[in-house]
Design an enzyme around this catalytic site. Structure first.
Site, PDB file in Angstrom:
ATOM      1  N   PHE A 183       6.835 -20.197 -41.218  1.00 60.87           N
ATOM      2  CA  PHE A 183       5.656 -20.850 -40.466  1.00 60.87           C
ATOM      3  C   PHE A 183       6.071 -20.514 -38.969  1.00 60.87           C
ATOM      4  O   PHE A 183       6.969 -20.180 -38.489  1.00 60.87           O
ATOM      5  CB  PHE A 183       5.676 -22.208 -40.987  1.00 60.87           C
ATOM      6  N   ASN A 185       6.730 -21.976 -36.258  1.00 59.37           N
ATOM      7  CA  ASN A 185       7.887 -22.871 -35.528  1.00 59.37           C
ATOM      8  C   ASN A 185       9.073 -22.655 -36.197  1.00 59.37           C
ATOM      9  O   ASN A 185      10.221 -23.467 -35.698  1.00 59.37           O
ATOM     10  CB  ASN A 185       7.514 -24.452 -35.327  1.00 59.37           C
ATOM     11  N   LYS A 186       9.322 -21.984 -37.155  1.00 58.21           N
ATOM     12  CA  LYS A 186      10.582 -21.861 -37.904  1.00 58.21           C
ATOM     13  C   LYS A 186      11.425 -20.969 -37.180  1.00 58.21           C
ATOM     14  O   LYS A 186      11.258 -20.223 -36.249  1.00 58.21           O
ATOM     15  CB  LYS A 186      10.265 -21.257 -39.275  1.00 58.21           C
ATOM     16  N   ASN A 187      12.778 -20.743 -37.573  1.00 58.18           N
ATOM     17  CA  ASN A 187      13.948 -20.007 -36.945  1.00 58.18           C
ATOM     18  C   ASN A 187      13.341 -18.469 -36.911  1.00 58.18           C
ATOM     19  O   ASN A 187      13.750 -17.735 -36.086  1.00 58.18           O
ATOM     20  CB  ASN A 187      15.088 -20.141 -37.545  1.00 58.18           C
TER      21      ASN A 187
END
Length: 397
Positions: A183, A185-187
């Site tokens: 997604f 906002n993930k790493n």
């Protein structure tokens, strides 16, 4: 347009490498799942050491497919944490099974408590879903031992923890199936996207079928002349990943190790600076297992602090914060389903605030956030004390 946030909660690293990878896909003129997706899967398998990696549309789809492949159905129970994004529980409901919420370990460790999970096991329990909250490993040896004792499957929700490991083993490869999220906002991100991991050949084959309508061959196979027709052997879904997102994913994956290392450095600064600046605030994961990915930096406000006012004070200083997470068992739908009290989860859920953490932050940014935390706590406490004084003043007639 002037940005709202001086320091946002999260930010992503997208640059010319991702642009070039997308452009290359467009020039090839094949956009649906094909050889770039297969290469992304191979890259991810190499990262984790898992035998099989299957790219999917998102982590929710991955969790749903995991439950279907493990044959969860009506009447079954799956133990899950409540301190998670609601998709973890929703995916269980998609299969007809019932999510049973268990408590988390404590104020330093927001992952499932193996001892509490043990109390929730019944003859109907089929599996445990473990969430590696904030990118920190859950107590997998204890969970796996418990699962083995009771003959249960373990599924890992690794949405926060790509590249993280415990005892030299990648998170996502401890249980039967690992489910990752890409997604925004993930790493590492593909905008939307996810990945399934398993070492089980039979499960991998079933997951492949379920991912694409239960079809025995794909459009890409027929395009390359490897197949002329297909059979449908299961009521599958359209959970495929496209080539554009897979191309972005390959570039993001190549950046992951350095990005996670940077996150760990910044998180260490938070753990160094916060105790001196705001000694009353709780700092979860002050100690951690294995090598974390440090997706989030949660803190626990002092008991009695007005969280809404604290977050408003942070916003006034240009610092974005969030909550991870409102406990799932408190949502209207899941209150109707019913379930036990979860005292540790509820205490954390009432006090948790997430501070900014992303690789492009500087040490000065961390210091700014910490200073804002200290100032906001003081401001909120003064407001609280002022209201208490007003209540205690004698009434003048």
């Amino acid at each position: 347009m002037k940005p709202v946030w001086r320091i946002p909660l999260a930010d992503i690293d997208l640059g010319p490498e991702e642009e070039a990878a997308v452009l290359e896909v467009l020039r090839r003129r094949w956009l649906s799942m094909g050889e770039v997706t297969a290469a992304f899967e191979a890259d991810f398998s190499a990262l984790t050491g898992a035998r099989h990696a299957l790219a999917v549309t998102n982590c929710t789809a991955a969790l749903h497919l995991a439950g279907l492949a493990l044959d969860w159905r009506q009447g079954d129970e799956v133990i899950v944490p409540s301190l998670t994004f609601v998709a973890t529980a929703n995916a269980v409901r998609y299969t007809g099974a019932t999510p049973v919420f268990a408590d988390v370990t404590g104020e330093n460790d927001f992952s499932l408590s193996a001892a509490d999970v043990a109390e929730r096991i019944t003859p109907h329990t089929r599996a445990i879903i473990v969430v590696h909250y904030a990118g920190h490993a859950a107590n997998m040896p204890a969970i796996m031992a418990l699962a083995e004792r009771h003959g249960l499957d373990v599924v890992e929700d690794v949405a926060h923890a790509p590249g993280a490991s415990l005892d030299g083993q990648a998170l996502g490869t401890w249980g039967r199936i690992g489910c990752f999220s890409f997604f925004a906002n993930k790493n590492m991100t593909t905008g939307e996207g996810g990945m399934l991991m398993t070492d089980d050949d039979g499960l991998a084959e079933r997951l492949r079928l379920l991912r694409s309508h239960g079809m025995t061959s794909l459009t890409w196979d027929r395009h390359k002349g490897h197949a002329w027709s297909y059979d449908v052997v299961a009521p599958g879904y359209n959970y495929r990943l496209d080539e554009i997102r897979a191309a972005i994913g390959r570039v993001q994956l190549a950046k992951l190790e350095n990005a996670n290392s940077r996150r760990r450095t910044l998180d260490a600064l938070y753990r160094e600076f916060l105790p001196a600046a705001a000694p009353s605030i709780g700092i979860p994961y002050s100690t951690t297992r294995g090598i974390p990915s440090c997706h989030l930096r949660p803190v626990l406000l002092p008991k009695g602090t007005d969280r809404t006012q604290f977050m408003a004070a942070m916003k006034a200083q240009g610092i974005q914060t969030s909550i991870h997470y409102p406990p799932v068992h408190g949502f209207s739908y899941y209150r109707q389903v019913g379930g036990p009290s979860l005292p540790v989860t509820e205490e954390i859920g009432a006090r948790e605030v997430t501070l900014p953490l992303y690789p492009a932050m500087t040490p000065a940014d961390v210091e700014s956030v910490v200073a804002a935390v200290a100032g906001s706590l003081t401001e909120v406490q003064h407001q609280f004390n002022g209201r208490q004084t007003e209540r205690q003043l004698p009434q003048v007639k």
